[in-house]
Design an enzyme around this catalytic site. Structure first.
Site, PDB file in Angstrom:
ATOM      1  N   ALA A 123      -1.443  -6.059  -9.116  1.00 28.98           N
ATOM      2  CA  ALA A 123      -1.827  -4.827  -9.811  1.00 28.98           C
ATOM      3  C   ALA A 123      -1.111  -4.701 -11.154  1.00 28.98           C
ATOM      4  CB  ALA A 123      -1.520  -3.616  -8.930  1.00 28.98           C
ATOM      5  N   THR A 124      -0.007  -5.435 -11.348  1.00 31.92           N
ATOM      6  CA  THR A 124       0.750  -5.342 -12.590  1.00 31.92           C
ATOM      7  C   THR A 124       0.472  -6.535 -13.490  1.00 31.92           C
ATOM      8  OG1 THR A 124       2.465  -4.089 -11.487  1.00 31.92           O
ATOM      9  CG2 THR A 124       3.109  -5.167 -13.523  1.00 31.92           C
ATOM     10  N   THR A 125       0.322  -7.722 -12.905  1.00 26.92           N
ATOM     11  CA  THR A 125       0.254  -8.940 -13.719  1.00 26.92           C
ATOM     12  C   THR A 125      -1.082  -9.665 -13.616  1.00 26.92           C
ATOM     13  OG1 THR A 125       1.158 -10.166 -11.859  1.00 26.92           O
ATOM     14  CG2 THR A 125       2.735  -9.384 -13.505  1.00 26.92           C
TER      15      THR A 125
ATOM     16  N   ARG B  92      -1.888 -11.686 -11.367  1.00 25.65           N
ATOM     17  CA  ARG B  92      -1.715 -13.020 -10.757  1.00 25.65           C
ATOM     18  C   ARG B  92      -2.316 -13.055  -9.351  1.00 25.65           C
ATOM     19  NH1 ARG B  92       4.598 -13.858 -11.187  1.00 25.65           N
ATOM     20  NH2 ARG B  92       4.564 -11.609 -10.903  1.00 25.65           N
TER      21      ARG B  92
ATOM     22  N   GLN C 245       8.485  -2.178  -4.999  1.00 28.26           N
ATOM     23  CA  GLN C 245       8.656  -3.534  -4.493  1.00 28.26           C
ATOM     24  C   GLN C 245       8.689  -3.489  -2.954  1.00 28.26           C
ATOM     25  OE1 GLN C 245      10.942  -2.610  -7.384  1.00 28.26           O
ATOM     26  NE2 GLN C 245       9.033  -3.184  -8.341  1.00 28.26           N
TER      27      GLN C 245
ATOM     28  N   GLY D  32       3.397  -1.712  -9.165  1.00 28.89           N
ATOM     29  CA  GLY D  32       2.010  -1.327  -9.436  1.00 28.89           C
ATOM     30  C   GLY D  32       1.493  -0.644  -8.187  1.00 28.89           C
ATOM     31  N   HIS D  33       1.378   0.675  -8.217  1.00 33.74           N
ATOM     32  CA  HIS D  33       0.996   1.430  -7.019  1.00 33.74           C
ATOM     33  C   HIS D  33      -0.413   1.996  -7.216  1.00 33.74           C
ATOM     34  CE1 HIS D  33       5.490   2.063  -5.876  1.00 33.74           C
ATOM     35  NE2 HIS D  33       5.133   0.800  -5.968  1.00 33.74           N
TER      36      HIS D  33
ATOM     37  N   GLY E 145       0.834  -1.201   0.000  1.00 33.31           N
ATOM     38  CA  GLY E 145       0.000   0.000   0.000  1.00 33.31           C
ATOM     39  C   GLY E 145       0.875   1.259   0.000  1.00 33.31           C
TER      40      GLY E 145
HETATM   41  P1  GDP Z   1       1.793  -0.868  -3.487  1.00 37.19           P
HETATM   42  O1  GDP Z   1       2.421  -1.602  -4.618  1.00 37.19           O
HETATM   43  O2  GDP Z   1       2.549  -1.034  -2.213  1.00 37.19           O
HETATM   44  O3  GDP Z   1       1.494   0.561  -3.789  1.00 37.19           O
HETATM   45  O4  GDP Z   1       0.380  -1.575  -3.231  1.00 37.19           O
HETATM   46  P2  GDP Z   1      -0.682  -2.045  -4.355  1.00 37.19           P
HETATM   47  O5  GDP Z   1      -1.361  -0.858  -4.894  1.00 37.19           O
HETATM   48  O6  GDP Z   1      -0.057  -2.976  -5.336  1.00 37.19           O
HETATM   49  O7  GDP Z   1      -1.640  -2.943  -3.486  1.00 37.19           O
HETATM   50  C1  GDP Z   1      -2.299  -2.455  -2.370  1.00 37.19           C
HETATM   51  C2  GDP Z   1      -3.804  -2.675  -2.585  1.00 37.19           C
HETATM   52  O8  GDP Z   1      -4.475  -2.481  -1.359  1.00 37.19           O
HETATM   53  C3  GDP Z   1      -4.431  -1.683  -3.542  1.00 37.19           C
HETATM   54  O9  GDP Z   1      -5.483  -2.299  -4.219  1.00 37.19           O
HETATM   55  C4  GDP Z   1      -4.961  -0.580  -2.620  1.00 37.19           C
HETATM   56  O10 GDP Z   1      -6.076   0.123  -3.177  1.00 37.19           O
HETATM   57  C5  GDP Z   1      -5.407  -1.406  -1.453  1.00 37.19           C
HETATM   58  N1  GDP Z   1      -5.348  -0.755  -0.139  1.00 37.19           N
HETATM   59  C6  GDP Z   1      -4.402   0.087   0.356  1.00 37.19           C
HETATM   60  N2  GDP Z   1      -4.667   0.372   1.653  1.00 37.19           N
HETATM   61  C7  GDP Z   1      -5.798  -0.316   1.965  1.00 37.19           C
HETATM   62  C8  GDP Z   1      -6.550  -0.472   3.169  1.00 37.19           C
HETATM   63  O11 GDP Z   1      -6.228   0.055   4.224  1.00 37.19           O
HETATM   64  N3  GDP Z   1      -7.661  -1.289   3.109  1.00 37.19           N
HETATM   65  C9  GDP Z   1      -8.041  -1.922   1.959  1.00 37.19           C
HETATM   66  N4  GDP Z   1      -9.110  -2.701   1.983  1.00 37.19           N
HETATM   67  N5  GDP Z   1      -7.337  -1.798   0.822  1.00 37.19           N
HETATM   68  C10 GDP Z   1      -6.231  -1.016   0.832  1.00 37.19           C
HETATM   69  P1  IMO Z   2       5.164  -3.017  -5.993  1.00 41.81           P
HETATM   70  O1  IMO Z   2       6.007  -1.780  -6.159  1.00 41.81           O
HETATM   71  C1  IMO Z   2       4.994  -7.353  -5.646  1.00 41.81           C
HETATM   72  C2  IMO Z   2       8.113  -9.612  -7.758  1.00 41.81           C
HETATM   73  C3  IMO Z   2       7.654 -10.480  -8.914  1.00 41.81           C
HETATM   74  C4  IMO Z   2       8.675 -11.605  -8.841  1.00 41.81           C
HETATM   75  C5  IMO Z   2       9.954 -10.854  -8.449  1.00 41.81           C
HETATM   76  C6  IMO Z   2      10.865 -10.521  -9.621  1.00 41.81           C
HETATM   77  O2  IMO Z   2       3.836  -2.928  -6.641  1.00 41.81           O
HETATM   78  O3  IMO Z   2       5.121  -3.441  -4.573  1.00 41.81           O
HETATM   79  P2  IMO Z   2      10.787  -8.683 -11.524  1.00 41.81           P
HETATM   80  O4  IMO Z   2       9.755  -8.408 -12.589  1.00 41.81           O
HETATM   81  O5  IMO Z   2      11.052  -7.536 -10.637  1.00 41.81           O
HETATM   82  O6  IMO Z   2      12.039  -9.285 -12.095  1.00 41.81           O
HETATM   83  O7  IMO Z   2      10.123  -9.854 -10.628  1.00 41.81           O
HETATM   84  O8  IMO Z   2       9.538  -9.667  -7.812  1.00 41.81           O
HETATM   85  N1  IMO Z   2       7.714  -8.199  -7.855  1.00 41.81           N
HETATM   86  C7  IMO Z   2       6.728  -7.652  -7.121  1.00 41.81           C
HETATM   87  N2  IMO Z   2       5.871  -8.210  -6.239  1.00 41.81           N
HETATM   88  N3  IMO Z   2       4.970  -6.026  -5.879  1.00 41.81           N
HETATM   89  C8  IMO Z   2       5.847  -5.459  -6.729  1.00 41.81           C
HETATM   90  O9  IMO Z   2       5.956  -4.115  -6.871  1.00 41.81           O
HETATM   91  C9  IMO Z   2       6.755  -6.277  -7.430  1.00 41.81           C
HETATM   92  N4  IMO Z   2       7.728  -6.058  -8.345  1.00 41.81           N
HETATM   93  C10 IMO Z   2       8.312  -7.230  -8.574  1.00 41.81           C
HETATM   94  O10 IMO Z   2       6.339 -10.946  -8.712  1.00 41.81           O
HETATM   95  O11 IMO Z   2       8.343 -12.478  -7.789  1.00 41.81           O
HETATM   96 MG    MG Z   3       1.913  -3.078  -6.051  1.00 41.20          MG
END
Ligand code: GDP
Ligand code: IMO
Ligand code: MG
Length: 462
Positions: free
Chosen positions: A338-340, A342, A233, A49-50, A21
C-alpha cells in the site's frame, strides 16, 4: 467526588509482518467511539500504509490515524517520526465535510523526518545491493537514528528560535555523510523541491494542536474514556524482536506504547491482535512458510505486478507448484504494498511465530482478516512446528536467516463457493479452521474479515 478509575489503553497490533488489516480494524472500532475517546499512533511514520473503506471509497493513510472518519480525537504520538509534507498531502485526501483538523493533535516529542533523512535512506539502500533490507525509502530508519544520536529535530522545535539552526546543522551533516560515504551529492536529488515541500509541511504541522501524548492519553483515561493505540508495521518487524536486520526501526509491539506515548506500562491493556488468514511480507528477510521459498523471495524483490500478470495471467489455486499457488494467493488478496507498490511475498500461517507475537503483545482477542481470499483454493495449510537440525521444535530460532528451518504443515479443506455468499454465517470448513487456530493459539478470534469493505466481517456467533 470519587475519582474515576482509569481504564487501560487498548492496543491494536499487527501479529505478522505488517499489512494485516490494522487500518480496517481500527476504523471499525472508531465507528463505535464518541468525541471524548482517543485514537493514537505511538510509533512508525509514513512507512505504514493503512487501508480503510469509507462510504465505498478506498483510502490509504500513512500517518493520520485510521479513526479519522469517526468522532474520536486522533493523535500523532511521541514515538512517531513525522514527515510534515507527507502529512499535509494526506490531509488533502480527506473529503470536505469530515472535520478532522480540530480533532487532530501532535506530540512535541515526535521526531521530524527531514528531506535529507529520505535521501540517506534511499541512497544507503541502493548501495547495499543484494544485502538491502527492503526499506520503504521514506527516511524512517535515519530519522529514528537521529534520536539516540542527539541530533534529531522534533515537532516541539518548530517555532523555536533555533529551529532553522538545528535543521541546517542536521541537513549539512547528512550532506557530508552522503558525500564521504556514498560519493553522492545531495543536490542531485532535486533537493530544493524537497526542502520547499518540507517547509510547506511545517506550516501545516504548526497549525495543529501540540500536546504531550501522556497528557492527552492520561486525561482521556481519567475521564473513563477509551484510548485505542493503533500499531503500525507488524510485531515481526520490531527493531529488537523482529528478524534483525530485516526489521523497521521502531518498537512495533505493545510494550512500545509505554515509551511511544510516555505513559506507565500499567496503563497498557490486553491487545487486539490482527492477523491475516495467511501470511504476507514485503521487503527482504526470512519467511519460513513462503510459498515458493527463496525463488519467490527473489521474484518479489525483482519484479513488478504488471510483469507478473503478463507472465501468469491465470495462476492456478490448486497448482502442484507452490510458487504458482503463492502467486494465486497474491492475486486473490491484491497483495501489493500500500506504500511502495511492491509485490508482497505470500505464504501459509506460521503457528510458532504467531504464538510468539500473541504472547509478547498480550493479545487476548484476535481478528482474522482476509479469510475470503482463500475462496477457491483446494486446501489451506498451517505450519504447526518446524524441523531444525533434524529435530521437531515449536521454538523460533534466534537467527532465522542463518538457520535451516523446515516447516511442518497440517492441511484443511476449503469451503465451496464464496464466503461473502454465506450471509454472515461461515461454512463449516471455515469454522473448523477458526476453531483449530483458537485452540492452538490460545486466544479468541472475535471476528473474521470476508472482504475489504467496513461491513465485510463475520462476528463470532458460533
Ligand atoms: P494494514 O497496514 O495492517 O492496515 O493493512 P493494509 O491496508 O496495508 O493491507 C490490508 C489490505 O487488505 C487492504 O487492501 C485492505 O483493504 C484489505 N483487507 C482488509 N481486511 C480484508 C478482508 O477481510 N478481506 C479482503 N479481501 N481484504 C481485506
Ligand atoms: P503497515 O503499517 C509492511 C517493512 C519494509 C522493510 C522493513 C523496513 O502498513 O503494516 P522501513 O521503511 O520501515 O525502514 O522498512 O519494514 N515495512 C512494512 N511492511 N507493512 C508496513 O507497515 C511496513 N512498514 C515497514 O518493507 O522490509
Ligand atoms: Mg499496510
Amino acid at each position: 467526588m470519587p475519582k474515576k478509575v482509569a481504564t487501560k489503553i487498548s492496543p491494536v497490533i499487527g501479529l505478522q509482518w505488517g499489512d494485516e488489516g490494522k487500518g480496517k480494524g481500527v476504523a471499525r472500532i472508531a465507528s463505535t467511539l464518541s468525541k471524548s475517546d482517543l485514537i493514537v499512533r505511538f510509533q512508525g511514520g509514513n512507512n505504514a500504509g493503512h487501508t480503510i473503506w469509507h462510504k465505498s471509497i478506498c483510502y490509504v493513510f500513512h500517518l493520520i490515524p485510521s479513526g479519522v472518519f469517526g468522532k474520536a480525537k486522533i493523535h500523532l504520538g511521541a514515538g512517531m517520526v513525522i514527515d510534515p509534507w507527507a502529512l499535509k498531502k494526506e490531509s488533502l485526501v480527506i473529503p470536505a465535510g469530515i472535520s478532522f483538523m480540530s480533532r487532530l493533535s501532535v506530540s512535541p516529542h515526535a521526531v521530524l523526518v527531514l528531506p535529507s533523512h529520505q535521501v540517506l535512506d534511499s541512497i544507503s539502500e541502493k548501495t547495499k545491493g543484494k544485502n538491502k533490507i527492503g526499506s520503504t525509502g521514506k527516511g524512517i530508519g535515519p530519522a529514528y537514528e537521529s534520536l539516540p544520536a542527539r541530533t534529531a529535530v522534533r515537532v516541539g522545535d518548530i517555532g523555536q528560535k533555533d529551529f532553522l539552526v538545528k535543521y541546517k546543522k542536521l541537513r549539512d551533516m547528512h550532506g557530508e555523510i552522503l558525500k564521504r560515504t556514498y560519493k553522492y551529492d545531495i543536490k542531485k536529488s532535486d533537493f530544493k523541491k524537497l526542502e520547499h515541500d518540507f517547509f510547506e509541511g511545517i506550516k501545516f504541522l504548526s497549525s495543529l494542536e501540540m500536546i504531550k501524548s501522556s497528557e492527552i492519553v492520561e486525561s482521556t483515561l481519567d475521564r473513563g474514556n477509551q484510548v485505542i493505540a493503533e500499531g503500525a508495521q507488524g510485531s515481526l518487524l520490531d527493531v529488537r524482536f523482529g528478524h534483525y536486520p530485516y526489521v523497521t526501526s521502531s518498537h512495533t509491539v505493545a510494550s512500545g506504547i509505554g515509551t511511544g506515548l510516555g505513559i506507565s506500562p500499567h496503563l497498557i491493556g490486553p491487545s487486539i491482535g490482527i492477523m491475516k488468514a495467511y501470511v504476507t511480507k514485503v521487503g527482504e528477510g526470512p519467511f519460513p512458510t513462503e510459498l515458493g521459498g527463496k525463488y519467490s523471495a527473489v521474484w518479489c524483490r525483482d519484479n513488478k505486478f504488471q510483469y507478473e500478470i503478463d507472465k501468469y495471467p491465470h495462476p492456478s489455486k490448486d497448482s502442484s507448484d507452490d510458487f504458482e499457488v503463492g502467486i494465486a494467493l497474491r492475486r486473490a488478496g491484491s497483495e501489493i504494498g500500500a506504500t511502495t507498490g511492491r509485490l508482497r511475498r505470500t505464504g501459509w500461517l506460521d503457528i510458532p511465530l504467531l504464538r510468539q507475537t500473541i504472547k509478547i503483545n498480550n493479545a487476548k482477542e484476535l481478528v482474522m482478516t482476509k479469510l475470503d481470499v482463500l475462496n477457491g483454493f483446494s486446501k489451506i495449510k498451517v505450519c504447526t512446528h518446524y524441523i531444525v537440525n533434524g529435530k521437531r521444535t515449536d521454538k523460533v530460532p534466534f537467527d532465522l536467516s542463518k538457520t535451516e528451518v523446515k516447516p511442518v504443515y497440517v492441511s484443511f479443506p476449503v469451503w465451496k463457493g464464496k464466503l461473502a455468499q454465506h450471509e454472515g454465517k461461515l461454512p463449516k470448513e471455515a469454522i473448523a479452521y477458526v476453531r483449530f487456530l483458537e485452540k492452538t493459539l490460545g486466544a479468541k478470534i472475535v471476528y473474521v474479515g470476508t472482504g475489504p469493505e467496513d461491513h465485510q466481517v463475520v462476528e463470532r456467533y458460533w
